[in-house]
Design a protein around this motif. Structure first.
Motif, mmCIF file in Angstrom:
data_model
loop_
_atom_site.group_PDB
_atom_site.id
_atom_site.type_symbol
_atom_site.label_atom_id
_atom_site.label_comp_id
_atom_site.label_asym_id
_atom_site.label_seq_id
_atom_site.Cartn_x
_atom_site.Cartn_y
_atom_site.Cartn_z
ATOM 1 N N VAL A 18 0.843 -1.190 0.000
ATOM 2 C CA VAL A 18 0.000 0.000 0.000
ATOM 3 C C VAL A 18 0.886 1.251 0.000
ATOM 4 C CG1 VAL A 18 -1.777 1.280 1.271
ATOM 5 C CG2 VAL A 18 -1.851 -1.216 1.211
ATOM 6 N N LEU A 19 0.477 2.268 -0.769
ATOM 7 C CA LEU A 19 1.246 3.517 -0.846
ATOM 8 C C LEU A 19 0.905 4.455 0.315
ATOM 9 C CD1 LEU A 19 0.752 4.389 -4.642
ATOM 10 C CD2 LEU A 19 2.912 3.678 -3.571
ATOM 11 N N TYR A 20 1.933 5.136 0.810
ATOM 12 C CA TYR A 20 1.749 6.175 1.828
ATOM 13 C C TYR A 20 2.676 7.342 1.500
ATOM 14 C CZ TYR A 20 -0.219 2.271 4.479
ATOM 15 O OH TYR A 20 -0.968 1.199 4.868
ATOM 16 N N PRO A 21 2.314 8.574 1.897
ATOM 17 C CA PRO A 21 3.236 9.701 1.695
ATOM 18 C C PRO A 21 4.432 9.569 2.632
ATOM 19 C CG PRO A 21 1.055 10.439 2.472
ATOM 20 C CD PRO A 21 1.058 8.968 2.542
ATOM 21 N N ALA A 22 5.646 9.585 2.039
ATOM 22 C CA ALA A 22 6.854 9.370 2.841
ATOM 23 C C ALA A 22 7.048 10.470 3.882
ATOM 24 C CB ALA A 22 8.071 9.294 1.919
ATOM 25 N N ALA A 23 6.528 11.672 3.591
ATOM 26 C CA ALA A 23 6.703 12.778 4.535
ATOM 27 C C ALA A 23 5.859 12.581 5.798
ATOM 28 C CB ALA A 23 6.323 14.095 3.859
ATOM 29 N N LEU A 24 4.907 11.665 5.758
ATOM 30 C CA LEU A 24 4.023 11.475 6.910
ATOM 31 C C LEU A 24 4.179 10.138 7.610
ATOM 32 C CD1 LEU A 24 0.655 12.900 5.516
ATOM 33 C CD2 LEU A 24 2.094 13.920 7.274
ATOM 34 N N CYS A 25 4.448 9.093 6.819
ATOM 35 C CA CYS A 25 4.467 7.747 7.387
ATOM 36 C C CYS A 25 5.816 7.095 7.111
ATOM 37 C CB CYS A 25 3.411 6.850 6.750
ATOM 38 S SG CYS A 25 1.759 7.518 6.792
ATOM 39 N N ASN A 74 -2.476 19.400 20.613
ATOM 40 C CA ASN A 74 -1.901 20.147 19.480
ATOM 41 C C ASN A 74 -1.129 19.237 18.546
ATOM 42 O OD1 ASN A 74 -1.441 20.801 21.940
ATOM 43 N ND2 ASN A 74 0.046 22.167 21.948
ATOM 44 N N MET A 75 -1.059 17.970 18.864
ATOM 45 C CA MET A 75 -0.323 17.088 17.943
ATOM 46 C C MET A 75 -1.270 16.464 16.919
ATOM 47 S SD MET A 75 0.310 13.607 20.100
ATOM 48 C CE MET A 75 1.995 14.043 20.192
ATOM 49 N N ILE A 76 -0.685 16.005 15.836
ATOM 50 C CA ILE A 76 -1.495 15.363 14.794
ATOM 51 C C ILE A 76 -2.094 14.085 15.364
ATOM 52 C CG2 ILE A 76 -1.489 14.385 12.477
ATOM 53 C CD1 ILE A 76 1.117 15.938 11.997
ATOM 54 N N GLN A 77 -3.410 13.958 15.171
ATOM 55 C CA GLN A 77 -4.067 12.829 15.814
ATOM 56 C C GLN A 77 -4.069 11.551 14.981
ATOM 57 O OE1 GLN A 77 -7.014 15.853 16.391
ATOM 58 N NE2 GLN A 77 -7.762 14.733 18.132
ATOM 59 N N ILE A 78 -3.677 11.657 13.725
ATOM 60 C CA ILE A 78 -3.681 10.448 12.894
ATOM 61 C C ILE A 78 -2.501 9.565 13.326
ATOM 62 C CG2 ILE A 78 -3.573 9.539 10.538
ATOM 63 C CD1 ILE A 78 -6.124 11.138 11.056
ATOM 64 N N LEU A 79 -2.850 8.377 13.786
ATOM 65 C CA LEU A 79 -1.872 7.492 14.432
ATOM 66 C C LEU A 79 -0.618 7.236 13.610
ATOM 67 C CD1 LEU A 79 -3.486 4.360 16.089
ATOM 68 C CD2 LEU A 79 -2.214 6.222 17.168
ATOM 69 N N GLU A 80 -0.802 7.033 12.304
ATOM 70 C CA GLU A 80 0.345 6.616 11.492
ATOM 71 C C GLU A 80 1.184 7.793 11.008
ATOM 72 O OE1 GLU A 80 -2.837 6.161 10.825
ATOM 73 O OE2 GLU A 80 -3.361 6.401 8.725
ATOM 74 N N PHE A 81 0.780 9.036 11.344
ATOM 75 C CA PHE A 81 1.528 10.213 10.894
ATOM 76 C C PHE A 81 2.551 10.662 11.926
ATOM 77 C CE2 PHE A 81 -2.097 12.358 8.244
ATOM 78 C CZ PHE A 81 -2.143 11.251 7.441
ATOM 79 N N GLY A 82 3.656 11.195 11.433
ATOM 80 C CA GLY A 82 4.580 11.898 12.315
ATOM 81 C C GLY A 82 5.852 11.136 12.578
ATOM 82 N N ALA A 83 6.698 11.722 13.431
ATOM 83 C CA ALA A 83 7.956 11.071 13.776
ATOM 84 C C ALA A 83 7.665 9.936 14.753
ATOM 85 C CB ALA A 83 8.888 12.090 14.410
ATOM 86 N N PRO A 84 8.469 8.868 14.695
ATOM 87 C CA PRO A 84 8.183 7.714 15.555
ATOM 88 C C PRO A 84 8.156 8.039 17.052
ATOM 89 C CG PRO A 84 9.830 7.142 13.898
ATOM 90 C CD PRO A 84 9.586 8.616 13.776
ATOM 91 N N VAL A 161 -3.771 4.387 -5.046
ATOM 92 C CA VAL A 161 -3.634 5.689 -4.402
ATOM 93 C C VAL A 161 -3.211 5.466 -2.948
ATOM 94 C CG1 VAL A 161 -5.271 6.941 -5.862
ATOM 95 C CG2 VAL A 161 -6.122 5.636 -3.907
ATOM 96 N N CYS A 162 -2.804 6.533 -2.288
ATOM 97 C CA CYS A 162 -2.363 6.397 -0.901
ATOM 98 C C CYS A 162 -3.456 5.783 -0.028
ATOM 99 C CB CYS A 162 -1.939 7.754 -0.352
ATOM 100 S SG CYS A 162 -0.352 8.268 -0.973
ATOM 101 N N TRP A 163 -3.044 4.959 0.890
ATOM 102 C CA TRP A 163 -3.896 4.192 1.813
ATOM 103 C C TRP A 163 -4.685 3.101 1.111
ATOM 104 C CZ3 TRP A 163 -2.968 9.380 2.804
ATOM 105 C CH2 TRP A 163 -2.227 9.600 3.968
ATOM 106 N N GLY A 164 -4.412 2.889 -0.155
ATOM 107 C CA GLY A 164 -4.987 1.736 -0.831
ATOM 108 C C GLY A 164 -6.390 1.965 -1.366
#
Ligand code: A3P
Length: 281
Positions: A18-25, A74-84, A161-164
């Motif tokens: 599945v494709l994901y944006p590298a800047a996010l995941c 204030n942080m991004i709530q999408i679990l798979e986004f962001g720095a580990p 497309v991203c997220w399949g």
């Protein structure tokens, strides 16, 4: 391989097909998520991209703020986004946490199921979802551009497309629509009667909100109110995530042949099912 031609922040990565944006995941995020610990009182929103993620997260946050007097994170709530390292920060966030994900059912961390976390699942009719996704690809600096709607349409139908594939997500949730801890809502139902949607959501979350509180949250959740609020915080985000907010914009994009093609795919996947009925458009 022309991937070097794509600016770094528009790169896509492929994880389990599945494709994901590298800047996010990243692969590290997916590793970290395997051992992510849900909390009994987490509230989790699950959606395919463009089905109403920002909208329903906004409603959940406003509800939690009303009921618990708790400021939205204030942080991004999408679990798979962001720095580990975000997962450590999430561990420190006070309860109840409002979380979201675009992950496919099969990739949602097991802990959410083990702990019987309430899952709000939001869907939208596939035609408007596709149109919204097309514009999103072209507006979001983290995604590559599509020069033509026709090319995007082919990739959307083919799940490239991203997220399949939208249809893979719908097929998976169709099997869990009656699960005890799942509430399935549609973009269209929120659009039709937001107050009723907030009431339903509040009941599902086990909140005892007064009618006035329900009305207040619904008032803050209209397209105009959200666009204004978010524009004041971050104009770019508002422009990218709040485009038109309408039902039926697909009619301005789809050719007759494309309309028939996606109808056939929809029928093949969801005809006669509860979710299929909910997403009739
Ligand atoms: P459009 O591109 O059709 O306008 P997501 O948050 O899942 O990425 O979905 C974005 C879509 O939801 C966009 O659709 C956006 O305009 C719409 N949206 C966001 N908030 C909304 C609201 N309060 N009312 C109606 N639509 C909203």
């Amino acid at each position: 391989d022309d991937s070097d031609m794509v600016p770094q922040d528009k790169k896509l990565i492929q994880l389990n097909g599945v494709l994901y944006p590298a800047a996010l995941c990243s692969e590290e995020n997916f590793k970290a998520l395997e051992s992510f610990e849900a909390r009994e009182d987490d509230l989790m929103l699950v959606s395919y991209p463009k089905c109403g993620t920002t909208w329903s997260l906004n409603l959940l946050n406003d509800m939690v703020q009303t009921v618990y007097n708790k400021d939205p994170p204030n942080m991004i709530q999408i679990l798979e986004f962001g720095a580990p390292n975000k997962y450590e920060k999430l561990n420190e966030e006070p309860s109840p946490r409002v979380l979201g994900t675009h992950l496919h059912y099969d990739n949602i961390p097991q802990s959410f199921f083990n702990k019987k976390i309430k899952l709000l699942v939001v869907f939208r009719n596939p035609k408007d979802t596709a149109v919204s996704f097309f514009h999103f690809y072209n507006k979001n600096p983290m995604l590559p551009n599509y020069s033509s709607w026709d090319t995007f349409f082919e990739d959307f139908i083919g799940g490239k497309v991203c997220w399949g594939s939208y249809f893979d997500h719908a097929l998976a949730w169709n099997k869990h629509i009656d699960d005890e801890d799942v509430l399935l809502m549609t973009f269209e139902e929120m659009k039709e009667d937001l107050e009723a949607a907030v009431k339903k959501l509040s009941k599902f979350c086990g909140f005892s909100m007064t009618d006035e509180q329900v009305q207040e949250v619904a008032k803050k959740g209209t397209f105009t109110a959200m666009k204004e609020k978010i524009s004041n915080i971050q104009k770019e985000f508002a422009d990218i995530f709040l485009r038109k907010g309408e039902v039926g914009d697909w009619k301005n994009h789809f050719s007759e042949a494309q309309s028939q093609e996606i109808d056939a795919k929809f029928e093949a996947c969801l005809a006669g099912t509860k979710l299929g009925e909910m997403l009739k458009y």
